[in-house]
Design a protein around this motif. Structure first.
Motif, short mmCIF file in Angstrom:
data_model
loop_
_atom_site.label_atom_id
_atom_site.label_comp_id
_atom_site.label_asym_id
_atom_site.label_seq_id
_atom_site.Cartn_x
_atom_site.Cartn_y
_atom_site.Cartn_z
N LEU A 159 -13.84 7.21 8.81
CA LEU A 159 -12.66 7.30 7.95
C LEU A 159 -11.38 7.27 8.80
O LEU A 159 -10.41 6.56 8.47
N ARG B 299 -6.46 4.34 18.41
CA ARG B 299 -7.53 3.85 17.54
C ARG B 299 -8.79 4.64 17.87
O ARG B 299 -9.37 4.49 18.91
N GLY C 235 -8.21 -3.56 6.86
CA GLY C 235 -7.49 -3.23 8.09
C GLY C 235 -8.34 -3.19 9.35
O GLY C 235 -7.84 -3.42 10.45
N ILE C 236 -9.63 -2.89 9.21
CA ILE C 236 -10.47 -2.84 10.42
C ILE C 236 -11.16 -4.16 10.69
O ILE C 236 -11.85 -4.32 11.69
N ALA D 98 -11.11 5.85 11.65
CA ALA D 98 -10.98 4.47 12.14
C ALA D 98 -10.39 3.56 11.07
O ALA D 98 -9.59 2.67 11.35
N LEU D 99 -10.78 3.80 9.81
CA LEU D 99 -10.21 3.02 8.70
C LEU D 99 -8.70 3.23 8.62
O LEU D 99 -7.94 2.28 8.45
N VAL D 100 -8.27 4.49 8.72
CA VAL D 100 -6.85 4.78 8.64
C VAL D 100 -6.11 4.16 9.83
O VAL D 100 -5.05 3.55 9.67
N LEU E 181 -7.68 -0.46 3.32
CA LEU E 181 -8.21 0.26 4.49
C LEU E 181 -9.35 -0.53 5.13
O LEU E 181 -9.43 -0.67 6.34
N GLY F 196 -6.89 1.57 11.34
CA GLY F 196 -6.90 0.12 11.20
C GLY F 196 -5.71 -0.46 10.46
O GLY F 196 -5.36 -1.61 10.66
N ILE F 197 -5.09 0.32 9.58
CA ILE F 197 -3.95 -0.23 8.83
C ILE F 197 -2.62 0.06 9.52
O ILE F 197 -1.57 -0.37 9.07
N VAL G 85 0.87 -1.18 0.00
CA VAL G 85 0.00 0.00 0.00
C VAL G 85 0.91 1.24 0.00
O VAL G 85 1.62 1.49 0.97
N LEU H 293 -2.87 5.69 -1.14
CA LEU H 293 -3.68 5.89 0.05
C LEU H 293 -4.15 7.34 0.17
O LEU H 293 -5.28 7.61 0.59
#
Lengths: 204, 204
Positions: A179, A195, B185-186, A181-183, B182, A185-186, A143, A148
């Motif tokens: 959004l 988090r 990732g969660i 939380a998505l970021v 993304l 997550g990686i 990634v 990203l």
């Protein structure tokens, strides 16, 4: 040294630009006339072409001012705090300039559009800011920070548009938090970045 | 029973709608005339108002057709496979209809726009599809499927627009793959996701 005359001219220019930016956002570019801009700004209709040549010249100047405003607003945003990502985006949604980008999108997409270059410059500025921030983080393999950045800036653009069209149905704040939380997550769990999802969860 | 006359009328209607959808995407709604539509479709100019009343009626019919096309394309997408998310989005980018949504965005945003309702319906359809898919997955606490659907559909919208404006600078495929990363990732470990996918898949 700035003379009184130059100062007044600069002030008139700024009043015209601010009025035009509002009107382009509210009514769209094509529907806005010099008379509308004169009425909103309080500057005589005749002095608008004196400052900007044509309506297209006015449009380019409005976009140039918007690029500068976006740059300024980004330098105010602390770079590395993920929790502040959605706050910064939310603040950007509130700027009158942001709706302008939506109403000017169609002009920018037309073949041989005179404003496309400026418009892309705004996207470039946002992507570049995001990419530089991502490059400092430990991203998962495969990634790239560049790809990203397109996805994250894209999410900001698309959340904003969904919310503009249906403010009663789309919770922009919640979507921007998702959004974040998505970021998060990686990124590795051991990272010093929190988090957002967990922090926002109610107990129990 | 469908008569020959009715069949021809239905065919003419479809030819007009397909031509208008292309032209609205290429030139924008305002710049498109009945004469353009007649030339592109090969149907006489006079029969366009006979079918659709006014240009606004034609626009509403074009959007109605687009809502149906989006619905159809979604039912063809396998629901539970994350790896196919960006392929499905990429396929949607390739539809002529998708650029139409960008050129009609400004019309939809105008006060008292006749098409805003239909436009929001398209967003609703996409969000709803995404939300139902997310609801079957184990999401982290504090992140709702609804908010996440706005963010993910938003990313699709925003990646598409960045790519349309600067196809040489924005790699839409890479950005959509980053969006998939993304979302992955969660979610819990890969094996759990596959189990969810398998559970939802029909036997055989």
């Amino acid at each position: 040294m700035t003379t009184r005359r130059e100062q007044t001219s600069g002030e008139s220019r700024e009043l015209i630009l601010a009025a035009a930016a509002e009107l382009f956002a509210e009514k769209g570019y094509r529907q806005t006339t010099f008379i509308d801009v004169a009425q909103r700004s309080g500057i005589s209709r005749g002095s608008i072409p004196w400052h900007f040549g044509s309506k297209e010249g006015l449009l380019l100047a409005v976009l140039e001012r918007s690029v500068a405003m976006v740059r300024d607003s980004l330098t105010e945003v602390p770079e590395a705090k993920l929790e502040e990502l959605h706050l910064a985006a939310g603040a950007m949604f509130a700027l009158p300039t942001t709706k302008l980008f939506v109403t000017l999108l169609v002009e920018a997409l037309e073949p041989d559009s005179p404003i496309r270059g400026r418009y892309v410059e705004i996207h470039d500025t946002l992507r570049e800011h995001c990419r530089r921030w991502l490059e400092r983080l430990p991203l998962p393999p495969g990634v790239s920070a560049e790809a990203l950045a397109v996805a994250i800036i894209g999410a900001g653009i698309g959340i904003h548009q969904q919310w503009l069209l249906a403010p009663g149905r789309v919770d922009a704040e919640q979507a921007l938090a998702a959004l974040s939380a998505l970021v998060a997550g990686i990124l590795p769990a051991e990272s010093d970045l929190h988090r957002t999802g967990e922090a926002a969860a109610p107990p129990g």
